[in-house]
Design an enzyme around this catalytic site. Structure first.
Site, PDB file in Angstrom:
ATOM      1  N   ASP A 229     -76.151  39.688 -94.446  1.00 50.45           N
ATOM      2  CA  ASP A 229     -76.655  39.136 -93.193  1.00 50.45           C
ATOM      3  C   ASP A 229     -77.211  37.749 -93.516  1.00 50.45           C
ATOM      4  OD1 ASP A 229     -77.469  38.789 -90.592  1.00 50.45           O
ATOM      5  OD2 ASP A 229     -78.516  40.701 -90.454  1.00 50.45           O
ATOM      6  N   TRP A 230     -77.313  36.892 -92.524  1.00 48.38           N
ATOM      7  CA  TRP A 230     -77.667  35.486 -92.754  1.00 48.38           C
ATOM      8  C   TRP A 230     -79.093  35.374 -93.275  1.00 48.38           C
ATOM      9  CZ3 TRP A 230     -73.030  36.188 -92.045  1.00 48.38           C
ATOM     10  CH2 TRP A 230     -72.089  35.172 -91.863  1.00 48.38           C
TER      11      TRP A 230
END
Length: 807
Positions: A229-230
């Site tokens: 995930d970012w």
């Protein structure tokens, strides 16, 4: 070029750099080797490709795309064919916009109704979640684009989501939180999967070998790439060792240097590095080849009509007293509610879509054979009382035969980065509803919300049509149902409790300090309500129709269950037949019933059909924590067919020999888990279930790089505490405006390490350690480390970039 040969030609520096993003949305390219970049984009219900320079926080507007109904909406359709059709449309739009990896669908379990991101997730049930996710994945990938189901795994809250540990037993992990992903992987075959921010039993998901190696790759046979995930990478070296292939968004070359150092220190092997690089190379080269055949445009009108069809098939008719719906032609109606003029059709956060067009109730009303006496907002969206607006609404209501009241949750209630504080609809909307019913009892409520709400006001409405977050074409879809052009067929993907205090995770959600204890175990949603005989507002799987259905002639065999379904009403329509399985007097504790199959069936008025729902490998299994494998308990199982979990129409029995020789639990030590009364599980009983002591989630007094910025109220530095107060003030002010500031929310919940992962190489881990040192009261030592790290990082980055250029 063959992947193996390409791998051999890459230098170690190139390999290390390849495993992190080039910028916010793209992978690194290497021109000398002919390795291109691939593009990732948000968009589980519509493409969110930014028009300007990419930024994860959404500062730049996105290109227009079809805003389809959210996953929570589509799950109410219980229609895998519809899911696949939507997936294909999403994949097509992604391809047209040169997007190679679509970051979705989301299929985390709705553990609590308060999770701010529930609108992006399918269900409280893993079987329904997995089946719908698999259908989306198949559709998306039919267009030469990879789907990226998320967030793997046990990601159930937004508060401190990047600095939180989900603590749960292995059986709960397997049966509830991984089964949906298992179905999605095995039946959808996604090319990628996104790891979640949180820790799972003390190990960050992105570096959790149990999740990424033992389960995902070895047990399920996943052969795609794992993407963080970012900002979700904690220890990049550990992530690579666990088989995580791509660290996003753009941590710069500091991460690559960590890999090189780990190779020198033998903390990482070249085999582990090569394995990750090879998988990513396969994905990049495969997607690049597929992109050569991409379409250059899509039909905006066709996709808009598909969005409308999806909204029609997913809307749930909760109530219809005196058959007030469908509305008769020529009915005098008053349309009241801010949502009629400015609809709530999607949630807030990274999934927010810039729609190609947007229907409103105000616009579409003229297309129907109704006499509209007036349309007004009636209430302030911000929640403030407005006497003038209220009087206008009451005057309109008094002059109509039927009031169409558009209401629900506002934007602040449902957003990435923010959990709901309660399950109530804003009070000013309810006060207006109560006033309207005093002047006109014929109220039809059109409810807009992406998650369950408390409904003590439900008696004010003769009819309630729940559109959830219905996308850009939802207004027309609602009107088609209200006027009878479409027969509603949606069934709830989640339970609607009478009050939040009735929900199973009430005492355990959200996390206290850093630890989120999943003490409710497998008793999630209807599993808890049905087992504990807890009364609810609307049960899981519930949904009304304008017609009626009769179930008959059940027959269960080892292969599945067969029965007859008949449309006994006067309207053509679709029914969702649901298969539940239970084992009374089980030796291993379990819910009273669990969803194990479903089928949506369209029947003309008077038509009958033989329906067969097959059993599969998940129908009778449970996870045995003693033998560490899936097993079947012997006994006589109840096979139940119903229209919802509480409305069981047919029952049969099936005896199985089972596989269990060693039972996992001592009932005397788990008394409440055997009763299903799990709202106040003691430490001792939870530790017995866990098989280990409950970890402490308390902060030690010093913050570290994995603590969230919002924990700076613990800071020893006055300056850090002042920054925390300023950030809290800005957060509060943004919430008072009614729409969350996503940038503030992201920063608020981000751990210090995220600063190094989200700044495109401008900040190194050494600099982050200096920041933490300063926050902990060592200001000058910390500043020295930050400044020294800044110049060292610049020099190291230049040297690395020169190496990459000269290769």
């Amino acid at each position: 070029m063959e992947i193996k040969k390409l791998l051999q030609e890459m230098t170690t520096e190139e390999k290390a750099a390849f495993l992190s993003g080039k910028n916010v949305w793209q992978t690194r390219d290497f021109k000398r080797l002919g390795i291109p970049s691939i593009f990732c984009s948000d968009g589980p219900h519509g493409i969110r490709k930014q028009a300007g320079a990419g930024d994860h926080l959404g500062l730049n507007a996105s290109l227009p795309a079809t805003c389809f109904p959210t996953a929570a909406t589509i799950a109410n359709s219980w229609d895998e064919e519809l899911g696949e059709e939507l997936g294909a449309a999403l994949g097509e739009e992604a391809s047209v916009q040169d997007v190679n990896v679509l970051l979705g669908p989301g299929l985390n379990i709705k553990r609590s109704p308060l999770c701010g991101r529930n609108f992006e997730y399918f269900s409280e049930d893993p079987y329904l979640s997995g089946k719908m996710a698999a259908s989306y994945i198949r559709g998306i990938q039919s267009q030469g684009v990879y789907a990226c189901p998320k967030h793997f795994a046990v990601n159930s809250q937004e508060l401190r989501r990047m600095a939180m540990d989900s603590v749960l037993d292995e059986r709960t992990l397997r049966e509830i939180y991984l089964t949906g992903f298992e179905i999605a992987v095995k039946e959808g075959h996604p090319g990628s999967i996104m790891s979640s921010y949180n820790e799972v039993n003390g190990v960050y998901a992105n570096e959790n070998k149990h999740l990424l190696q033992d389960i995902l790759r070895k047990e399920w046979g996943f052969d795609g790439i794992v993407i963080t995930d970012w900002g979700g990478s904690n220890d990049h070296v550990q992530g690579v060792a666990a088989g995580s292939n791509l660290e996003m968004p753009a941590p710069g070359l500091d991460s690559a240097r960590e890999i090189l150092q780990a190779l020198k220190e033998k903390k990482l092997t070249m085999e582990e590095l090569d394995s990750c690089v090879e998988d990513l190379l396969k994905a990049v080269m495969t997607l690049s080849a597929k992109a050569k055949n991409k379409k250059t445009s899509f039909s905006k009108e066709e996709h808009h009509e598909l969005a409308k069809k999806a909204a029609e098939q997913s809307a749930v008719l909760l109530k219809n007293i005196d058959n007030i719906l469908p509305l008769a032609p020529g009915t005098k109606v008053a349309v009241i509610g801010d949502f009629a003029v400015e609809p709530r059709y999607q949630g807030a956060g990274s999934s927010m879509v810039n729609p190609t067009k947007l229907e409103t109730m105000e616009q579409v009303m003229r297309n129907y054979d109704l006499e509209v006496v007036g349309i007004c907002r009636g209430y302030q969206r911000s929640g403030e009382e407005d006497a003038v607006m209220k009087k206008e609404a009451l005057d309109l209501a008094a002059n109509a035969e039927v009031v169409i009241y558009c209401f629900g949750l506002d934007e602040l209630s449902e957003s990435e980065g923010l959990d709901r504080p309660h399950m109530r609809i804003p009070q000013n909307q309810i006060e207006l509803l109560k006033a309207i019913v005093q002047v006109n009892e014929n109220v039809t409520g059109i409810l807009s919300a992406g998650a369950a709400v408390e409904m003590p006001w439900h008696n004010c409405c003769k009819a309630i049509l729940h559109g959830y977050l219905y996308g850009q074409a939802g207004a027309g879809a609602m009107m088609n149902i209200l006027t009878g052009k479409v027969n509603p067929s949606g069934h709830l993907n989640e339970t609607y409790p009478l009050s939040y205090e009735d929900t199973p995770a009430f005492r355990y959600f959200p996390s206290a300090q850093r630890i989120s204890q999943y003490r409710e175990s497998i008793y999630i949603g209807y599993r808890y309500f049905a087992t504990g005989k807890v009364k609810v507002q609307y049960p899981f799987g519930y949904g009304l129709s304008y017609t009626t259905f009769e179930y008959s002639n059940i027959k269960a065999t080892e292969k599945g269950v067969e029965f007859t379904l008949t449309n006994t009403g006067k309207y053509d329509g679709a029914e969702v037949a649901q298969l539940y399985v239970g084992l009374p007097n089980a030796i291993v504790f379990r819910p009273e019933k669990e969803l194990k199959g479903f089928k949506k069936v369209f029947l003309k008025s008077g038509e009958s059909r033989q329906i067969f729902i097959p059993f599969d490998d998940k129908t009778f299994r449970y996870w045995n924590v003693k033998t560490n494998r899936w097993e079947t308990e012997m006994g006589t199982y109840h096979i139940m067919i119903g229209s919802n979990v509480e409305d069981i129409r047919l029952e049969a029995e099936l005896s199985l020999e089972g596989t269990t020789k060693e039972y996992p639990y001592n009932p005397a030590k788990l008394p409440y888990y055997y009763t299903g009364i799990i709202q106040q599980i003691s430490d001792q009983e939870f530790e017995e279930l866990l098989g280990r002591p409950i970890p402490s989630g308390k902060w030690s007094g010093d913050l570290d790089r994995n603590d969230a910025i919002c924990q700076m109220y613990y800071a020893k530095s006055r300056l850090a505490r002042l920054i925390y107060k300023c950030l809290t003030y800005l957060k509060k002010k943004s919430e008072e405006k009614g729409k969350p500031d996503l940038n503030i929310l992201f920063i608020y919940n981000m751990p210090f390490r995220g600063i190094a992962k989200m700044t495109n190489g401008a900040v190194s881990r050494e600099m982050v350690d200096g920041m933490v040192m300063a926050v902990n009261g060592h200001l000058f030592r910390g500043l020295k480390k930050i400044i020294g790290g800044f110049f060292a990082n610049i020099r190291a980055n230049k040297m690395y970039e020169e190496k990459l250029k000269n290769e």
